[in-house]
Design a protein around this motif. Structure first.
Motif, PDB file in Angstrom:
ATOM      1  N   ARG A 199       0.751  -1.155  -0.039  1.00  0.00           N
ATOM      2  CA  ARG A 199      -0.093   0.011   0.172  1.00  0.00           C
ATOM      3  C   ARG A 199       0.915   1.215   0.038  1.00  0.00           C
ATOM      4  O   ARG A 199       2.103   1.110   0.163  1.00  0.00           O
ATOM      5  CB  ARG A 199      -0.924  -0.046   1.070  1.00  0.00           C
ATOM      6  CG  ARG A 199      -0.034   0.282   2.736  1.00  0.00           C
ATOM      7  CD  ARG A 199      -1.090   0.487   3.752  1.00  0.00           C
ATOM      8  NE  ARG A 199      -0.337   0.444   4.911  1.00  0.00           N
ATOM      9  CZ  ARG A 199      -1.116   0.098   6.089  1.00  0.00           C
ATOM     10  NH1 ARG A 199      -2.133  -0.219   6.170  1.00  0.00           N
ATOM     11  NH2 ARG A 199      -0.248   0.014   7.152  1.00  0.00           N
ATOM     12  N   PHE A 200       0.537   2.324  -0.438  1.00  0.00           N
ATOM     13  CA  PHE A 200       0.990   3.708  -0.647  1.00  0.00           C
ATOM     14  C   PHE A 200       0.371   4.696   0.510  1.00  0.00           C
ATOM     15  O   PHE A 200      -0.776   4.884   0.336  1.00  0.00           O
ATOM     16  CB  PHE A 200       1.161   4.067  -1.959  1.00  0.00           C
ATOM     17  CG  PHE A 200       1.525   5.615  -1.864  1.00  0.00           C
ATOM     18  CD1 PHE A 200       2.851   5.748  -1.463  1.00  0.00           C
ATOM     19  CD2 PHE A 200       0.812   6.553  -2.442  1.00  0.00           C
ATOM     20  CE1 PHE A 200       3.580   7.050  -1.493  1.00  0.00           C
ATOM     21  CE2 PHE A 200       1.437   7.775  -2.671  1.00  0.00           C
ATOM     22  CZ  PHE A 200       2.644   8.222  -2.270  1.00  0.00           C
ATOM     23  N   ALA A 201       1.080   5.553   1.424  1.00  0.00           N
ATOM     24  CA  ALA A 201       0.644   6.170   2.115  1.00  0.00           C
ATOM     25  C   ALA A 201       1.339   7.726   1.958  1.00  0.00           C
ATOM     26  O   ALA A 201       2.484   7.673   1.857  1.00  0.00           O
ATOM     27  CB  ALA A 201       0.772   5.975   3.769  1.00  0.00           C
ATOM     28  N   ASN A 202       0.780   8.467   2.058  1.00  0.00           N
ATOM     29  CA  ASN A 202       1.275  10.240   1.842  1.00  0.00           C
ATOM     30  C   ASN A 202       1.147  10.712   3.322  1.00  0.00           C
ATOM     31  O   ASN A 202       0.372  11.299   3.898  1.00  0.00           O
ATOM     32  CB  ASN A 202       0.291  11.001   1.127  1.00  0.00           C
ATOM     33  CG  ASN A 202       0.771  12.209   0.829  1.00  0.00           C
ATOM     34  OD1 ASN A 202       1.775  12.704   1.447  1.00  0.00           O
ATOM     35  ND2 ASN A 202       0.329  13.348   0.046  1.00  0.00           N
ATOM     36  N   MET A 203       2.418  10.775   3.723  1.00  0.00           N
ATOM     37  CA  MET A 203       2.895  11.561   5.147  1.00  0.00           C
ATOM     38  C   MET A 203       3.722  12.596   4.946  1.00  0.00           C
ATOM     39  O   MET A 203       4.506  13.078   5.977  1.00  0.00           O
ATOM     40  CB  MET A 203       3.450  10.362   5.919  1.00  0.00           C
ATOM     41  CG  MET A 203       2.851   9.102   6.431  1.00  0.00           C
ATOM     42  SD  MET A 203       1.399   9.455   7.281  1.00  0.00           S
ATOM     43  CE  MET A 203       0.252   7.948   7.188  1.00  0.00           C
ATOM     44  N   SER A 204       3.418  13.396   3.989  1.00  0.00           N
ATOM     45  CA  SER A 204       4.193  14.719   3.605  1.00  0.00           C
ATOM     46  C   SER A 204       2.956  15.668   4.069  1.00  0.00           C
ATOM     47  O   SER A 204       2.349  15.884   3.092  1.00  0.00           O
ATOM     48  CB  SER A 204       4.899  14.880   2.250  1.00  0.00           C
ATOM     49  OG  SER A 204       5.544  15.658   2.128  1.00  0.00           O
ATOM     50  N   ALA A 205       3.132  16.467   4.940  1.00  0.00           N
ATOM     51  CA  ALA A 205       2.012  17.335   5.406  1.00  0.00           C
ATOM     52  C   ALA A 205       1.888  18.415   4.268  1.00  0.00           C
ATOM     53  O   ALA A 205       0.703  18.737   4.237  1.00  0.00           O
ATOM     54  CB  ALA A 205       2.194  17.670   6.753  1.00  0.00           C
ATOM     55  N   ASP A 206       2.845  18.883   3.695  1.00  0.00           N
ATOM     56  CA  ASP A 206       2.569  20.231   2.725  1.00  0.00           C
ATOM     57  C   ASP A 206       2.516  19.747   1.349  1.00  0.00           C
ATOM     58  O   ASP A 206       2.534  20.493   0.474  1.00  0.00           O
ATOM     59  CB  ASP A 206       3.634  21.031   3.020  1.00  0.00           C
ATOM     60  CG  ASP A 206       5.019  20.576   2.780  1.00  0.00           C
ATOM     61  OD1 ASP A 206       5.292  19.383   2.691  1.00  0.00           O
ATOM     62  OD2 ASP A 206       5.937  21.453   2.511  1.00  0.00           O
ATOM     63  N   ALA A 207       2.548  18.360   1.048  1.00  0.00           N
ATOM     64  CA  ALA A 207       2.858  17.879  -0.391  1.00  0.00           C
ATOM     65  C   ALA A 207       1.216  17.946  -1.094  1.00  0.00           C
ATOM     66  O   ALA A 207       0.127  17.768  -0.015  1.00  0.00           O
ATOM     67  CB  ALA A 207       3.122  16.641  -0.271  1.00  0.00           C
ATOM     68  N   PRO A 208       1.148  17.946  -2.291  1.00  0.00           N
ATOM     69  CA  PRO A 208      -0.294  17.890  -2.781  1.00  0.00           C
ATOM     70  C   PRO A 208      -0.538  16.273  -2.752  1.00  0.00           C
ATOM     71  O   PRO A 208       0.293  15.568  -2.244  1.00  0.00           O
ATOM     72  CB  PRO A 208       0.036  18.296  -4.229  1.00  0.00           C
ATOM     73  CG  PRO A 208       1.490  18.105  -4.583  1.00  0.00           C
ATOM     74  CD  PRO A 208       2.135  18.232  -3.197  1.00  0.00           C
ATOM     75  N   ALA A 265      -4.140   6.816   3.006  1.00  0.00           N
ATOM     76  CA  ALA A 265      -3.234   5.521   2.422  1.00  0.00           C
ATOM     77  C   ALA A 265      -4.020   4.768   1.395  1.00  0.00           C
ATOM     78  O   ALA A 265      -5.443   4.713   1.631  1.00  0.00           O
ATOM     79  CB  ALA A 265      -2.847   4.658   3.481  1.00  0.00           C
ATOM     80  N   THR A 266      -3.724   4.177   0.474  1.00  0.00           N
ATOM     81  CA  THR A 266      -4.535   3.167  -0.300  1.00  0.00           C
ATOM     82  C   THR A 266      -4.997   1.947   0.570  1.00  0.00           C
ATOM     83  O   THR A 266      -4.182   1.675   1.522  1.00  0.00           O
ATOM     84  CB  THR A 266      -3.555   2.857  -1.587  1.00  0.00           C
ATOM     85  OG1 THR A 266      -2.526   1.886  -1.236  1.00  0.00           O
ATOM     86  CG2 THR A 266      -3.226   4.263  -2.324  1.00  0.00           C
ATOM     87  N   GLU A 267      -5.494   0.920  -0.121  1.00  0.00           N
ATOM     88  CA  GLU A 267      -5.585  -0.296   0.253  1.00  0.00           C
ATOM     89  C   GLU A 267      -4.450  -0.997  -0.207  1.00  0.00           C
ATOM     90  O   GLU A 267      -3.876  -0.554  -0.903  1.00  0.00           O
ATOM     91  CB  GLU A 267      -7.243  -0.809  -0.213  1.00  0.00           C
ATOM     92  CG  GLU A 267      -8.459  -0.302   0.133  1.00  0.00           C
ATOM     93  CD  GLU A 267      -8.493  -0.222   1.547  1.00  0.00           C
ATOM     94  OE1 GLU A 267      -8.230  -1.172   2.223  1.00  0.00           O
ATOM     95  OE2 GLU A 267      -9.240   0.844   2.145  1.00  0.00           O
ATOM     96  N   PHE A 268      -4.472  -2.204   0.495  1.00  0.00           N
ATOM     97  CA  PHE A 268      -3.336  -3.110   0.153  1.00  0.00           C
ATOM     98  C   PHE A 268      -3.686  -3.593  -1.265  1.00  0.00           C
ATOM     99  O   PHE A 268      -4.771  -4.105  -1.595  1.00  0.00           O
ATOM    100  CB  PHE A 268      -3.249  -4.165   1.104  1.00  0.00           C
ATOM    101  CG  PHE A 268      -2.185  -3.989   2.374  1.00  0.00           C
ATOM    102  CD1 PHE A 268      -1.011  -3.646   2.231  1.00  0.00           C
ATOM    103  CD2 PHE A 268      -3.037  -3.407   3.520  1.00  0.00           C
ATOM    104  CE1 PHE A 268      -0.267  -3.283   3.612  1.00  0.00           C
ATOM    105  CE2 PHE A 268      -2.358  -3.207   4.756  1.00  0.00           C
ATOM    106  CZ  PHE A 268      -1.131  -3.204   4.552  1.00  0.00           C
ATOM    107  N   GLU A 269      -2.611  -3.642  -1.989  1.00  0.00           N
ATOM    108  CA  GLU A 269      -2.608  -4.243  -3.690  1.00  0.00           C
ATOM    109  C   GLU A 269      -1.842  -5.346  -3.707  1.00  0.00           C
ATOM    110  O   GLU A 269      -0.644  -5.347  -3.192  1.00  0.00           O
ATOM    111  CB  GLU A 269      -2.660  -3.115  -4.501  1.00  0.00           C
ATOM    112  CG  GLU A 269      -3.484  -1.915  -4.365  1.00  0.00           C
ATOM    113  CD  GLU A 269      -4.827  -2.305  -4.996  1.00  0.00           C
ATOM    114  OE1 GLU A 269      -4.986  -3.353  -5.721  1.00  0.00           O
ATOM    115  OE2 GLU A 269      -5.674  -1.285  -4.951  1.00  0.00           O
TER     116      GLU A 269
END
Length: 235
Positions: free
Chosen positions: A141-150, A172-176
């Motif tokens: 899965r992919f998670a976005n943990m950059s607070a100021d990112a688009p 975050a996405t679901e697990f793929e």
């Protein structure tokens, strides 16, 4: 704030340090000495420039096996199920940086991310446990943990590319399921401009294993310590 922390320190600790990686069959003893199936929580410091932090559960400071600095990942730790309060302070300080209540289910594993920056710390909890996983595949899965990112996307080359796109901060996405390989290249993409922001090469994903890849750092930073990048852990 200091009084609140001093009062909190007197409360009982629920979090027990696991000697090895957490097993979802682990049990804890409750106040009546009954066996309770544990949940498990992995800790990840994804707060750029935070320095070492102390972790709090049920508002009591917990002993950690190592300094909990930026980019540190600590393996699963046994936890009582139910509604639990988590928080962080500066190391050896009474200054509470952030706290939040989460609900834990017995026998379920979670990843708790400490995100954003000092002065605006946030906690993000993701559920890790999977059911009906194809053991001939890896799961990612992919998670976005950059607070100021688009919104960000993760592109995989060297194998199958599941839908890991358009993820906003703290999501975050679901697990793929993906094909196992020891030669994936990961690309972090700006979903708005399609610009490649970071890459990570020769990444190995093994069959039957579960992984989280997350965007970390400060969007637009050129500092090698805090610039946008990719990190991964095996769940």
């Amino acid at each position: 704030m200091k009084k609140m922390i001093e009062k909190a320190i007197k409360m009982r600790v629920w979090l027990i340090l696991a000697i090895a990686a957490f097993s979802i069959t682990s049990c804890l003893k409750d106040d009546n000495n009954y066996s309770v199936q544990a949940a498990g929580v992995a800790l990840i410091n994804a707060a750029p420039g935070s320095g070492p932090l102390d972790f709090i559960s049920e508002n009591k400071v917990n002993s950690l096996p190592t300094l909990f600095g930026y980019d540190t990942v600590l393996s699963y730790r046994s936890a009582y199920p139910g509604f639990r309060v988590f928080g962080v302070t500066l190391h050896n300080s009474n200054e509470l940086l952030g706290s939040q209540q989460f609900s834990l289910e017995p026998g379920v594993a979670y990843s708790l991310f400490v995100t954003d920056t000092i002065g605006d710390i946030k906690l993000v909890m993701l559920q890790d446990s999977l059911s009906n996983m194809d053991t001939t595949k890896a799961a990612i899965r992919f998670a976005n943990m950059s607070a100021d990112a688009p919104k960000l996307s993760l592109e995989l080359s060297g194998g199958s590319s599941p839908d890991l796109a358009d993820i906003a901060y703290s999501k975050a996405t679901e697990f793929e399921a993906i094909s196992p390989s020891d030669n994936y290249t990961l690309k972090l993409i700006n979903s708005e401009t399609q610009k490649v922001l970071a890459t990570k090469s020769e990444v190995k994903f093994k069959k039957g294993h579960i992984y989280t890849v997350w965007a970390r750092g400060v969007f637009g930073s050129s500092d090698s310590k805090t610039k946008l990048g990719l990190r991964l852990m095996e769940n």
